[in-house]
Scaffold this active site. Structure first.
Site, PDB file in Angstrom:
ATOM      1  N   ARG A  24       0.874  -1.175   0.000  1.00 29.39           N
ATOM      2  CA  ARG A  24       0.000   0.000   0.000  1.00 29.39           C
ATOM      3  C   ARG A  24       0.907   1.220   0.000  1.00 29.39           C
ATOM      4  NH1 ARG A  24       2.429   1.742   3.762  1.00 29.39           N
ATOM      5  NH2 ARG A  24       0.923   3.430   3.824  1.00 29.39           N
ATOM      6  N   GLY A  25       0.281   2.395  -0.119  1.00 31.25           N
ATOM      7  CA  GLY A  25       1.069   3.611  -0.294  1.00 31.25           C
ATOM      8  C   GLY A  25       1.176   3.896  -1.784  1.00 31.25           C
ATOM      9  N   ALA A  26       0.882   5.139  -2.172  1.00 32.90           N
ATOM     10  CA  ALA A  26       0.715   5.444  -3.594  1.00 32.90           C
ATOM     11  C   ALA A  26       1.919   5.066  -4.468  1.00 32.90           C
ATOM     12  CB  ALA A  26       0.358   6.924  -3.751  1.00 32.90           C
ATOM     13  N   ARG A  54      -7.294  -0.336  -6.914  1.00 36.85           N
ATOM     14  CA  ARG A  54      -7.636   0.714  -5.933  1.00 36.85           C
ATOM     15  C   ARG A  54      -7.841   2.017  -6.714  1.00 36.85           C
ATOM     16  NH1 ARG A  54      -4.259   1.071  -0.472  1.00 36.85           N
ATOM     17  NH2 ARG A  54      -6.164   2.101   0.226  1.00 36.85           N
ATOM     18  N   GLN A  85      -1.807   2.029  10.078  1.00 38.36           N
ATOM     19  CA  GLN A  85      -0.522   2.167   9.373  1.00 38.36           C
ATOM     20  C   GLN A  85       0.489   2.927  10.223  1.00 38.36           C
ATOM     21  OE1 GLN A  85      -3.515   2.767   7.971  1.00 38.36           O
ATOM     22  NE2 GLN A  85      -3.542   2.333   5.781  1.00 38.36           N
ATOM     23  N   ASP A 102      -1.821  10.652  -2.022  1.00 36.89           N
ATOM     24  CA  ASP A 102      -2.230   9.682  -3.037  1.00 36.89           C
ATOM     25  C   ASP A 102      -2.554  10.331  -4.366  1.00 36.89           C
ATOM     26  OD1 ASP A 102      -2.748   8.210  -0.396  1.00 36.89           O
ATOM     27  OD2 ASP A 102      -2.842   6.679  -1.950  1.00 36.89           O
ATOM     28  N   ASN A 161      -5.232  12.380   0.691  1.00 34.95           N
ATOM     29  CA  ASN A 161      -4.339  11.511   1.480  1.00 34.95           C
ATOM     30  C   ASN A 161      -5.193  10.754   2.488  1.00 34.95           C
ATOM     31  OD1 ASN A 161      -1.659  10.540   2.094  1.00 34.95           O
ATOM     32  ND2 ASN A 161      -1.778  11.686   3.997  1.00 34.95           N
ATOM     33  N   LYS A 162      -4.559   9.909   3.263  1.00 32.01           N
ATOM     34  CA  LYS A 162      -5.256   9.045   4.224  1.00 32.01           C
ATOM     35  C   LYS A 162      -6.280   9.822   5.046  1.00 32.01           C
ATOM     36  CE  LYS A 162      -4.974   5.545   4.631  1.00 32.01           C
ATOM     37  NZ  LYS A 162      -5.951   4.674   3.929  1.00 32.01           N
TER      38      LYS A 162
HETATM   39  O1  MRU Z   1      -4.475   3.095   2.294  1.00 32.07           O
HETATM   40  P1  MRU Z   1      -3.001   3.300   2.165  1.00 32.07           P
HETATM   41  O2  MRU Z   1      -2.213   2.713   3.294  1.00 32.07           O
HETATM   42  O3  MRU Z   1      -2.495   2.868   0.800  1.00 32.07           O
HETATM   43  O4  MRU Z   1      -2.809   4.867   2.244  1.00 32.07           O
HETATM   44  C1  MRU Z   1      -1.519   5.396   2.123  1.00 32.07           C
HETATM   45  C2  MRU Z   1      -1.470   6.861   2.313  1.00 32.07           C
HETATM   46  O5  MRU Z   1      -2.465   7.515   2.497  1.00 32.07           O
HETATM   47  C3  MRU Z   1      -0.124   7.510   2.168  1.00 32.07           C
HETATM   48  O6  MRU Z   1      -0.049   8.646   2.980  1.00 32.07           O
HETATM   49  C4  MRU Z   1       0.089   7.943   0.711  1.00 32.07           C
HETATM   50  O7  MRU Z   1      -0.169   6.883  -0.162  1.00 32.07           O
HETATM   51  C5  MRU Z   1       1.445   8.448   0.474  1.00 32.07           C
HETATM   52  S1  MRU Z   1       2.654   7.153   0.571  1.00 32.07           S
HETATM   53  C6  MRU Z   1       4.170   7.769   0.221  1.00 32.07           C
END
Ligand code: MRU
Length: 351
Positions: A56-58, A99, A202, A243, A253-254
């Site tokens: 996970r993470g963009a 996603r 996370q 993201d 973002n999250k």
């Molecule tokens: O749902 P996730 O864990 O994929 O969400 C991740 C985030 O929101 C991160 O802050 C974002 O992707 C940036 S990662 C460098």
């Protein structure tokens, strides 16, 4: 999808590993208790790993998808060397549906499509080489962002971060955590307050794991504690990843990032977003149209797999939110820093 042990040193920078002719993803659902990998051999397995949040993470999602395209191309070409392109397109669409919010996923797939246009013969090796290049380039971009972001931080302050934007969420080193790593190395940061980040935790599971390993002092807090922590003083910056950044500078973002930004502005704390330019979506005019993923209610109704909510209660579970550009003090990219972002400054940076 079952996880396996790999005989390699596990670090925050080994979330995505090409090994033994296959893609291995560090299973982030199991961290920090277990360090195991999920093996992916095709597009369906890779898409499922992204959807299920093994990875996970963009930026990490984008890089994983690029390896997934290479895996898919290997299968399709072996099965039908004459007519593989049409079948591969189905795989690309499958990967793209994994996603919806992180634009890096679509960016990576579009990039592979362009490469495929120029390929004659077996596409596997050129695509694998491209995935590896993207992976390495992401690490380098994060180092650059780390240096640029750290330079904005006045020495002596603590910072707050949200979710996980570290090595695990990228090709390595991290975006927001890359800035924090660089700033800590330069003695600019005394301590990190990390939001635990319900419902996937996370922050508690991944960010704390990374920071402890780096020897960076970290204190976890429920995200509801962030405003009180700012009011108590000593916080210089909130530093987060993204993201998707719209053309006007609105930042997805999250979930919980928006309320952090509102609280930060109220308390005079600066708000920094660290993200590579592959996270900027020039075709998205503003944040209101960014697709926001909604996940299963059970993610909120349960904690670590155990039901915790009163039976019969429902849950609202959007997993991202949008912070308006006017609440952002700086967007740090590998190409430079945009202070007080707006449409014009973003267009200039991308040009
Ligand atoms: O749902 P996730 O864990 O994929 O969400 C991740 C985030 O929101 C991160 O802050 C974002 O992707 C940036 S990662 C460098």
């Amino acid at each position: 999808m079952h996880s396996v042990s790999l005989d390699i040193p596990v670090t925050a920078d080994s979330a995505i590993v090409w090994h033994d002719d296959a893609l291995y993803l560090l299973d982030q659902r199991l961290l920090p208790r277990q360090e195991r990998f999920v093996r992916c051999d095709d597009a369906a397995g890779t898409a499922e790993a992204i959807r299920a949040m093994v990875v996970r993470g963009a930026p990490a999602i984008g890089i994983t998808a690029a390896y997934g395209v290479a895996l898919a191309a290997r299968r399709r070409y072996a099965a039908d060397p004459a007519d593989w392109r049409q079948h591969l397109e189905e795989d690309l669409q499958h990967l793209a549906a994994a996603r919806p919010t992180a634009v890096n996923l679509f960016w990576a797939i579009a990039h592979c499509r362009t490469l495929l246009d120029g390929v004659d013969g077996d596409p596997f090796l050129p695509l694998l080489a491209e995935a590896r290049r993207m992976h390495q380039q992401d690490r380098e971009m994060n180092r650059r962002m780390g240096a640029l972001g750290a330079a904005l931080i006045e020495p002596g302050a603590a910072v707050i971060t949200h979710c996980n934007a570290g090595g695990l969420a990228t090709g390595g080193y991290g975006t927001a955590l890359g800035v924090i790593r660089a700033a800590h190395e330069q003695g600019r940061i005394t301590r990190v307050y990390a939001d635990e980040t319900r419902p996937w935790l996370q922050g508690a599971r991944l960010t704390a794991w990374e920071l402890v390993r780096e020897g960076i002092p970290v204190q976890l807090m429920g995200e509801g504690a962030a405003a009180a922590r700012m009011a108590a003083g000593g916080i210089g910056w909130v530093i987060v990843g993204s993201d998707r950044i719209a053309a006007n500078g609105d930042v997805a973002n999250k979930i919980g990032t928006y309320s952090l930004a509102v609280a930060a502005r109220h308390h005079g704390v600066k708000f920094m977003v660290a993200a590579p330019t592959s996270t900027i979506d020039p075709d998205m005019p503003d944040g209101s149209r960014i697709p926001i993923e909604t996940r299963a209610e059970d993610e909120v109704l349960c904690c670590a797999g155990q039901p915790v909510a009163a039976e019969g209660a429902g849950a609202w579970n959007p997993v991202f939110d949008v912070t308006p550009a006017e609440l952002v003090d700086a967007i740090v990219t590998e190409k430079g820093v945009i202070h007080a972002p707006d449409r014009e400054k973003i267009a200039t940076l991308l040009a």
